[in-house]
Scaffold this motif. Structure first.
Motif, short mmCIF file in Angstrom:
data_model
loop_
_atom_site.label_atom_id
_atom_site.label_comp_id
_atom_site.label_asym_id
_atom_site.label_seq_id
_atom_site.Cartn_x
_atom_site.Cartn_y
_atom_site.Cartn_z
N LEU A 1 11.03 -3.72 -6.41
CA LEU A 1 12.24 -3.95 -5.53
C LEU A 1 12.66 -2.89 -4.86
N GLU A 2 13.01 -2.99 -3.45
CA GLU A 2 13.52 -2.05 -2.70
C GLU A 2 14.98 -2.05 -2.30
N PRO A 3 15.81 -1.05 -2.10
CA PRO A 3 17.03 -1.18 -2.06
C PRO A 3 17.52 -2.40 -1.09
N GLU A 4 16.86 -2.47 0.13
CA GLU A 4 17.05 -3.35 1.14
C GLU A 4 16.50 -4.77 0.78
N ASP A 5 15.90 -4.93 -0.11
CA ASP A 5 15.08 -6.25 -0.43
C ASP A 5 16.32 -7.26 -0.74
N THR A 6 15.80 -8.72 -0.45
CA THR A 6 16.54 -9.77 -0.87
C THR A 6 15.54 -10.47 -1.53
N SER A 7 16.13 -11.64 -2.39
CA SER A 7 15.08 -12.30 -3.09
C SER A 7 13.82 -12.89 -2.39
N GLN A 8 14.31 -13.29 -1.16
CA GLN A 8 13.18 -13.91 -0.25
C GLN A 8 12.25 -12.64 0.06
N SER A 9 12.71 -11.59 0.72
CA SER A 9 11.81 -10.61 1.05
C SER A 9 10.71 -10.23 0.21
N LEU A 10 11.48 -10.05 -1.18
CA LEU A 10 10.58 -9.61 -2.42
C LEU A 10 9.62 -10.59 -2.58
#
Length: 835
Positions: free
Chosen positions: A796-805
């Motif tokens: 998980l990256e700080p700018e991530d959303t569940s969809q992006s991850l």
């Protein structure tokens, strides 16, 4: 500490020894020590008495009393000693000294000092008179032993009155009932041994100590030497003469024992009693001890007159016919004893709880007049005598025209005291049996006593009427219009008679067809085997049922219907008292539940701060869910309470069994959360799980990883092994994930088809890679590399959303596929794919 709260010390002998000095003057102790010498020294006695002038004056007063019959006044102790002897002066001094020291403290503590000293003086004089005939040289010693034998009792009363007075009917240590029991029985230790231990301190010789120790051992009186015999017999003599409940049998027993011991004078027991009574009256007067009222002096009556009244009272004990028979008998006694022809005989009727007055006149005894209380019957008599025994008032005698001399009054008092005891005994024995017999005769139920063969030994009138012209119960059972039913009834009764293990037999017989004859009436029959020692009998009871109305039958039918209805209900129906004790329970658990407390058997499903009790249940607006264990099964009930407005029970509780509903709810929740085939979380639950874990990771600043994988060549595997084989492989993959992943940190989900996602909380890149490799390796081993896994993973990256991850992991999985499968690709926004 308040006086009434004091407890007797553990070492009572030590405590009483310490109280000797506080209770008795030095003169008393010295006199006791001089008394035990074989030859008392008057010089020593005189020096002791000079320490207590008041005691010396009292001795001279007693010496000059009519008791000693001196013709000229004796003014000094030395002359008294010359005339009466040193032993007599010592005996007088010791008696007065003990009385003087004890009287004030006993009176202050609430004891009847006169009553105490009467029995002490009589016992001492009696022991001396008996010893004069058994061992004359020990007569004075016997007097002293009997005088001090109860020293521990007196000291205990002086020090711990609060432990004695509550147990007493009257404040002395004289027996007050039909047995020789006095307040010495409430002493923590044996008072005879305790007194002996105290007197050992004053150097009493062993023979005197032995006599004092055994002074109540009447049973073995002839096993002791003469001194001890005199003390034992003197003690019992005093108890017999001063009982509040006259005991002629005790005096007869004493006369027999004295005769056997050789202690009776030629004039017999009456002569010995007169001699002791004379000495007692004079010594009591000289010592300022108040004697009993003339009518209460048992010793003033001859043994013959006591026995006469005793036998008259015994006549009353065996009378039948109730109070009328007692009154007629008492009327005869009044005419025989005192020529009395006018009297009122008032008796209590325990069965009816009222009072009955019978009138005696020249024509005989008439009555009764009845009143609810004794006070309602007016008194018109010259003298009245209460009939009281064991503290219970059983009647009253009111005499008119009888000889009013003191002798007549004393005789009437003795007669009424003995009569009262006889009436009380009659009411408790013969009178009680009469009441029971009358009840048995009028009882509408037939009762009979049978032997083990069924032969009737005794029967009440109702049972006899039930038999009719039959001589045996078996014959009566066959008098039935329905022959088959009669034979069944007869066989059932015969089985009961012949089977030793069958202790009871109950049946209802309702012959078919109309009719009012005894043979056609409905009746119930009950038989019970009862044992008396080695003998066994049968108690048989029959009751006519023909008078039961149709409404009563309907009530019974409705009761049975309601019981059946409640028993068939799935819900549990309870009634309880105010604290939750179950008074009725329906269904198969009724026997187990009845009598137990509902709040101890159950516990609420939801945590609560309030106590789990009736108040909580009654005030609950909604049903309360509880858990209960019945037949080792955990059940969930929904309890609804209703308060009763009448009856003895407090309320009604209906418990609906919601166990099946809760199990169904759990199953529905599981289906909503888990994939039915693999038993891992389904795709619908993936999104809320991922959102929750991402939020926690950002809040706690801990790493979060995601793994996305599918099965390589799964279509070919399905084609080869069939869909059943494919489902099995998926199911085994779910089991593998549940087994190797961390509980509470890793969450496996089926994304769809053969695609799976693992959310891994608190995982570094190395941890995530280790998990992915282990999943890949164990799955390949499980299927011998026929199928493998292509795995993509990302952190998980700080700018991530569940969809992006998810999309990044899906892309990594796609790259692993593109590399030929059975590969792990780690993909981050700033990195390239890594095998």
């Amino acid at each position: 500490m308040p006086n009434q709260d004091r407890l007797p010390p553990r070492n009572l002998a030590t405590s009483l020894r310490a109280s000797l000095k506080a209770t008795f003057s030095p003169a008393t102790a010295q006199l006791l020590q001089e008394a035990v010498k074989s030859e008392p020294n008057f010089g020593v006695i005189a020096s002791i008495l000079r320490l207590d002038p008041a005691l010396a004056t009292a001795i001279l007063s007693l010496v000059n009393s009519p008791y000693y019959g001196q013709t000229s006044k004796i003014s000094d102790l030395q002359r008294a000693a010359i005339i009466l002897g040193d032993n007599e002066i010592l005996r007088i001094a010791l008696s007065l000294s003990l009385q003087k020291n004890l009287n004030s403290v006993l009176k202050k503590n609430g004891f009847d000092t006169f009553a105490n000293w009467r029995i002490i003086i009589w016992a001492a004089l009696g022991a001396q008179l008996i010893a004069q005939r058994l061992a004359p040289e020990e007569a004075e010693t016997a007097y002293i032993c009997a005088l001090v034998k109860d020293l521990s009792l007196l000291l205990y009363a002086a020090n711990f009155p609060e432990h004695l007075l509550p147990h007493l009917v009257r404040p002395d240590f004289v027996n007050t009932g039909p047995t020789f029991m006095s307040w010495q029985d409430h002493l923590p230790e044996d008072h005879s041994a305790l007194t002996a231990e105290l007197l050992t301190q004053w150097n009493f010789p062993e023979p005197m100590i032995a006599a004092i120790t055994a002074h109540h051992d009447l049973e073995h009186v002839f096993d002791y030497p003469p001194l001890t015999q005199a003390v034992i017999l003197g003690t019992r003599w005093a108890e017999a003469e001063f009982r509040t409940d006259p005991a002629p049998d005790s005096l007869n027993q004493l006369s027999f024992l004295l005769a056997k011991a050789g202690a009776l004078p030629p004039e017999g027991m009456d002569g010995l009693r007169r001699q002791c009574a004379t000495l007692f009256s004079e010594l009591s007067a000289a010592m300022n001890v108040k004697d009993l009222d003339p009518e209460d002096r048992l010793y003033a009556h001859s043994l013959q007159s006591i026995q006469d009244f005793h036998h008259q009272a015994k006549e009353v004990e065996g009378l039948t016919g109730g109070n009328a028979a007692i009154a007629a008998c008492v009327g005869r006694h009044l005419r025989w004893n005192w020529g009395c022809r006018k009297a009122e005989i008032i008796l209590h009727a325990p069965a009816n709880r009222h009072w009955e007055r019978f009138v005696l006149n020249d024509a005989g005894v008439h009555g009764p007049d009845i009143a609810p209380a004794l006070e309602k019957l007016r008194i018109f008599s010259d003298a009245d005598f209460p009939l009281e025994a064991e503290g219970q008032l059983v009647g009253e005698l009111r005499l008119n025209g009888a000889n009013e001399s003191c002798r007549t009054k004393a005789e009437a008092t003795l007669y009424t005291r003995l009569l009262a005891r006889g009436i009380l005994h009659q009411s408790r024995t013969v009178g009680l049996l009469e009441i029971k017999a009358q009840l048995l005769d009028i009882l509408p139920t037939g009762v009979a006593l049978l032997n083990t063969q069924g032969r009737i030994l005794r029967a009440n009138p109702t049972f006899t009427k039930f038999l009719g012209d039959a001589e045996q119960l078996e014959d009566r059972l066959t008098q039935d219009k329905d022959t088959q039913q009669g034979m069944q009834a007869l066989q059932g009764w015969r089985n009961f008679l012949s089977e030793p293990s069958q202790s009871g037999h109950c049946s209802i017989h309702c012959p078919l067809g109309p009719g009012n004859e005894p043979a056609t009436s409905s009746f119930s029959l009950a038989g019970y085997k009862i044992s008396h020692g080695s003998q066994t009998n049968i108690l048989a009871m029959v009751q006519d049922l023909t008078e039961i109305r149709v409404l009563e039958f309907e009530a019974l039918h409705q009761r049975d219907f309601l019981n059946t209805l409640l028993g068939s209900m799935q819900d549990l129906v309870l009634t309880t008292d105010k604290v939750g004790n179950i008074t009725f329970a329906s269904g198969r658990h009724g026997t187990f539940l009845t009598g137990r407390n509902l709040f101890q058997l159950t516990r609420p499903m939801n945590a609560q701060e309030e106590a789990w009790d009736m108040e909580f249940l009654e005030q609950s607006q909604a049903a309360v869910e509880v858990q209960i264990v019945l037949d080792d099964e955990h059940l969930q009930l929904e309890l609804v309470f209703s308060r009763f407005s009448f009856g003895t029970d407090y309320g009604l509780i209906v418990g609906r069994n919601i166990s099946a509903i809760r199990r169904l709810e759990r199953k529905i929740r599981e289906q909503a959360l888990f994939d039915s085939l693999t038993q891992v979380f389904n795709r619908h639950h993936l999104q809320p799980l991922l959102d929750r874990e991402m939020s926690r990771a950002k809040r706690t600043e801990t790493p979060l990883g995601l793994i996305f994988f599918d099965i390589d060549k799964f279509k070919l595997f399905n084609d080869t092994h069939g869909h059943h084989g494919g489902d099995k492989a998926l199911k085994e993959l779910g089991q593998l994930l549940r087994r190797i992943l961390r509980k509470g940190l890793d969450f496996p989900c089926r994304f769809g088809g053969d695609e799976f996602v693992v959310i891994s909380s608190n995982s570094t890149v190395d941890n995530l890679l280790t998990i992915a490799e282990r999943i890949q390796r164990e799955f390949s081993i499980l299927h011998q590399n026929q199928v493998t896994l292509s795995i993509g993973m990302s952190m998980l990256e700080p700018e991530d959303t569940s969809q992006s991850l998810l999309e990044r992991c899906d892309k990594a999985n796609y790259q692993a596929k593109a590399q030929g499968g059975n590969t792990i690709v780690h993909l981050q926004p700033t990195s390239t794919s890594e095998p």
